[in-house]
Structure formats: C-alpha cells, structure tokens
Design a protein around this motif. Structure first.
Motif, short mmCIF file in Angstrom:
data_model
loop_
_atom_site.label_atom_id
_atom_site.label_comp_id
_atom_site.label_asym_id
_atom_site.label_seq_id
_atom_site.Cartn_x
_atom_site.Cartn_y
_atom_site.Cartn_z
N HIS A 33 3.40 3.17 8.17
CA HIS A 33 2.28 3.02 7.23
C HIS A 33 1.28 4.16 7.34
O HIS A 33 0.88 4.74 6.32
CB HIS A 33 1.56 1.69 7.46
CG HIS A 33 0.27 1.59 6.71
ND1 HIS A 33 0.21 1.45 5.35
CD2 HIS A 33 -1.03 1.67 7.15
CE1 HIS A 33 -1.06 1.42 4.96
NE2 HIS A 33 -1.83 1.55 6.03
N GLU A 37 0.10 7.08 4.53
CA GLU A 37 -1.27 7.41 4.18
C GLU A 37 -1.58 8.87 4.49
O GLU A 37 -2.31 9.55 3.74
CB GLU A 37 -2.24 6.49 4.94
CG GLU A 37 -2.16 5.03 4.55
CD GLU A 37 -2.51 4.81 3.09
OE1 GLU A 37 -3.60 5.25 2.67
OE2 GLU A 37 -1.68 4.23 2.37
N LEU A 106 -8.31 -0.22 11.08
CA LEU A 106 -9.45 -0.79 10.38
C LEU A 106 -10.43 0.29 9.95
O LEU A 106 -10.95 0.27 8.83
CB LEU A 106 -10.14 -1.82 11.28
CG LEU A 106 -11.16 -2.76 10.65
CD1 LEU A 106 -10.54 -3.53 9.49
CD2 LEU A 106 -11.70 -3.73 11.70
N MET A 109 -9.17 2.02 6.91
CA MET A 109 -9.33 1.23 5.69
C MET A 109 -10.78 1.22 5.22
O MET A 109 -11.05 1.26 4.02
CB MET A 109 -8.82 -0.19 5.94
CG MET A 109 -7.36 -0.25 6.34
SD MET A 109 -6.63 -1.88 6.18
CE MET A 109 -6.43 -2.02 4.42
N LYS A 112 -11.55 4.38 3.41
CA LYS A 112 -10.94 4.47 2.09
C LYS A 112 -11.55 3.50 1.09
O LYS A 112 -11.75 3.84 -0.09
CB LYS A 112 -9.43 4.21 2.20
CG LYS A 112 -8.68 4.34 0.89
CD LYS A 112 -7.18 4.17 1.11
CE LYS A 112 -6.40 4.35 -0.20
NZ LYS A 112 -4.93 4.20 0.03
N HIS A 113 -11.88 2.27 1.53
CA HIS A 113 -12.26 1.22 0.59
C HIS A 113 -13.74 0.84 0.64
O HIS A 113 -14.23 0.15 -0.26
CB HIS A 113 -11.39 -0.02 0.84
CG HIS A 113 -9.92 0.25 0.69
ND1 HIS A 113 -9.35 0.59 -0.51
CD2 HIS A 113 -8.91 0.24 1.62
CE1 HIS A 113 -8.04 0.76 -0.34
NE2 HIS A 113 -7.76 0.57 0.93
N VAL A 119 -12.27 -4.04 1.51
CA VAL A 119 -11.56 -3.84 2.79
C VAL A 119 -10.78 -5.10 3.14
O VAL A 119 -9.61 -5.03 3.53
CB VAL A 119 -12.55 -3.49 3.91
CG1 VAL A 119 -11.85 -3.53 5.27
CG2 VAL A 119 -13.14 -2.09 3.69
N GLU A 122 -7.74 -5.47 0.80
CA GLU A 122 -6.67 -4.53 1.10
C GLU A 122 -6.03 -4.81 2.45
O GLU A 122 -4.83 -4.59 2.65
CB GLU A 122 -7.22 -3.09 1.07
CG GLU A 122 -7.65 -2.61 -0.30
CD GLU A 122 -6.49 -2.57 -1.29
OE1 GLU A 122 -5.37 -2.27 -0.87
OE2 GLU A 122 -6.74 -2.86 -2.48
N LEU A 123 -6.82 -5.30 3.40
CA LEU A 123 -6.28 -5.63 4.71
C LEU A 123 -5.30 -6.80 4.60
O LEU A 123 -4.21 -6.77 5.21
CB LEU A 123 -7.42 -5.99 5.66
CG LEU A 123 -7.04 -6.25 7.13
CD1 LEU A 123 -6.35 -5.04 7.73
CD2 LEU A 123 -8.28 -6.61 7.94
N LEU A 126 -2.13 -5.44 3.07
CA LEU A 126 -1.36 -4.61 4.00
C LEU A 126 -0.64 -5.47 5.03
O LEU A 126 0.55 -5.24 5.32
CB LEU A 126 -2.28 -3.62 4.70
CG LEU A 126 -1.65 -2.80 5.81
CD1 LEU A 126 -0.49 -1.94 5.27
CD2 LEU A 126 -2.68 -1.91 6.50
#
Length: 323
Positions: A33, A37, A106, A109, A112-113, A119, A122-123, A126
């Motif tokens: 992953h 990214e 974390l 993320m 990014k978010h 967050v 998206e967490l 994922l």
C-alpha cells in the motif's frame, strides 16, 4: 494426560506458525500500500516509506520467531526495495524505530486527507481493503491471539482556538509484550513530548503510588476523543478514556477499567498537540513535576531499553548501537 500434553504442544506450534504467517502477510500488504502511494508522490512520501519499512522490519526481527525483511516479500521485491531504500535494511537490527507502522500510516493519511471525517472515512476504506485479521483474542480460545499491525484504537484531539487543526494518535500495535515495552521506552526517550513522557515514565518505570503520580491538566478548551474499531461493522465507535488515561491526563470519564500503557491512543495524540501548539503547552499544568526526577526516570528508561535490546541482540548475533 500424555495425549493432552501432545495436543497442547501441537496447538501452540500451529498458533506460532499461524501468527508468524499472519504478521508476514500484514507487513506485506502494508508495504504494498505505501509503495502504491509512494508512486503517486515520490518526493513527499519517501521519508514516510523509509520510516514504515524500518518499523515493520524491526518488529519482525524482535518477534520470537524472527521474520527477516526478505520473508515479508519475494527476494526480487526485497532487493528492489533495498536499492531505493537502503536505510531500513541497514538499520532495522541496530536502531529501534521511533514509531509503529500504523502510527506512520495514520500520519500519511492525515497529510493527504486533513479533516477528521475524511481521515476516518478513508481509514475505514483502507482497512477493509487490506483485510488485516482482527487483532484480538478469539472468543472461547484462550491460546488464540492473532498478530497484526493494525492499531485497535485511535484518538483525535483539537483545541478551541484552532478547531480546524486536529491531531491523531494510535495505540502501540506490537506483536509481543516485549516489543510494546521497547516501543514505550523508546517513545518516552525520543518521540513523545517531555510532559507526556514524564507522566508515562512515572507510571511505567517509576513505581510510584497513585497519590504521588504526576498528572497533566489540560485546559477545558481541549477536546480529546478515542475510538475503538468495530470489525463487524467496520466503524470506529467512541470510547471513554480508561482509568489510567483519566489519571495521567485528567480526562473526564467514568470508565473504571485500566488498560496497560500503550493500549490507548491518547498518549500519542496529546503528545502531538503539545509539540505543535505552544499556547496549549504553556497552559498545561503538571502536578508533582520534578526536573531531577524526570532526568532520573529518563535514564532509567534508557537502561531498561538497552537491557531489552541486548536480549534481542544476543538472539540476532548483531550489535545494537542505539541508543
């Protein structure tokens, strides 16, 4: 009786094999992953990839059935990673990481978010994709304890004077009690804010009574909320701070359970807040703070960390040169 003993031995052997494979698969999925990214933002994410590889490799090597970097993936993939990220391969046996893989993930993320809602959304997405096994004991099976790299608890805190800025923390997800102890000592010495480290070290290595324990008192403008992942619904449910967190950080709550240091996420979350926000740092009150005691506790934590690392050093036949 002999048959029962043989069965228990075989069950434990099966469990060890299962857990080792579990940890390997979780490590591999997480590596895949972060590399996906990384291909999108090479310059911005290289430091994160270095750090997360180092952390995964270290947790693998101090696991009782050691997992080398080459066991997390194919030899060709490992060599390709080594060419681009030599540092984790060079240091995983001599330098303990300063954070766990999930804590680093974390942070990626959050970068990014940004917002708490995004967050968290998206967490969840994922983790559903990664399909980590549930890192808790299976009901009715005393010997079952699936090892994984997922933090079961995350925490979010913010302050009234800058509500758009949120800080995330994760519980210390480690495959063994010994690994968690190493990460706690290392975090207290090198990672967490000194106020948080002082309180944690007092509880962890100081051996003080509850009445003598130093406590952090945050201003009422600070909000702090922990979440426990519900694997059945793939949601994060709100949870009150445990009794230890209520005592250490003066957090409101009625939870009478005390969880071991490292099982909660408030520690990392509040540490980030204090490190980033001078207004909050100056407004925090520390009960029973003593500079000489702080230095003594820090030295004690260093000695315990060195002792723990020396044990693994003997197992690995390598030289631990840190700290």
């Amino acid at each position: 009786m002999a048959e029962d003993a043989i069965k228990r031995k075989n069950d434990l052997l099966t469990l060890r094999v299962h857990n080792k494979e579990n940890l390997k698969s979780c490590g591999y999925r997480l590596i895949c992953h972060v590399m996906e990214e990384y291909e999108k933002e090479r310059d911005m994410l290289k430091a994160y990839v270095n750090e997360i590889l180092h952390s995964i490799f270290f947790l693998g090597i101090i696991y009782s059935d050691r997992i080398t970097p080459g066991e997390f993936m194919s030899a060709a993939r490992a060599e390709s990673l080594r060419q681009e990220f030599p540092e984790p391969f060079d240091k995983y046996k001599s330098h303990p990481p300063k954070r766990t893989p999930f804590s680093i993930l974390l942070d990626m993320m959050v970068r990014k978010h940004h917002t708490e809602d995004k967050v968290m959304e998206e967490l969840r997405s994922l983790l559903e994709k990664l399909k980590f096994p549930h890192p808790l004991k299976k009901a009715g099976v005393k010997t079952q304890n699936w090892f994984t790299l997922e933090s079961t608890v995350i925490c979010v805190c913010s302050r009234d004077h800058l509500p758009s800025k949120t800080y995330f923390g994760a519980s210390l997800t480690c495959c063994t009690k010994e690994a968690r102890t190493i990460m706690i000592h290392n975090s207290c010495i090198y990672t967490w804010h000194k106020h948080v480290s002082y309180v944690v070290m007092s509880y962890k290595v100081g051996g003080k009574s509850d009445s003598d324990m130093p406590k952090l008192k945050f201003p009422k403008s600070i909000t702090c909320q922990a979440y426990l992942r519900n694997w059945n619904t793939n949601t994060y449910d709100k949870v009150e701070p445990c009794l230890n967190c209520q005592r250490m950080f003066s957090l409101p709550g009625n939870n009478e359970k005390s969880y071991p240091i490292g099982n909660c996420a408030e520690t990392e979350c509040l540490s980030k807040l204090l490190s980033d926000d001078q207004i909050t740092e100056k407004s925090v009150i520390i009960d029973n703070f003593d500079v000489s005691d702080f230095n003594k506790l820090k030295e004690q934590a260093k000695q315990e960390l060195k002792s723990d690392l020396a044990i693994f050093c003997n197992q690995m036949f390598c030289h631990i040169g840190y700290p």
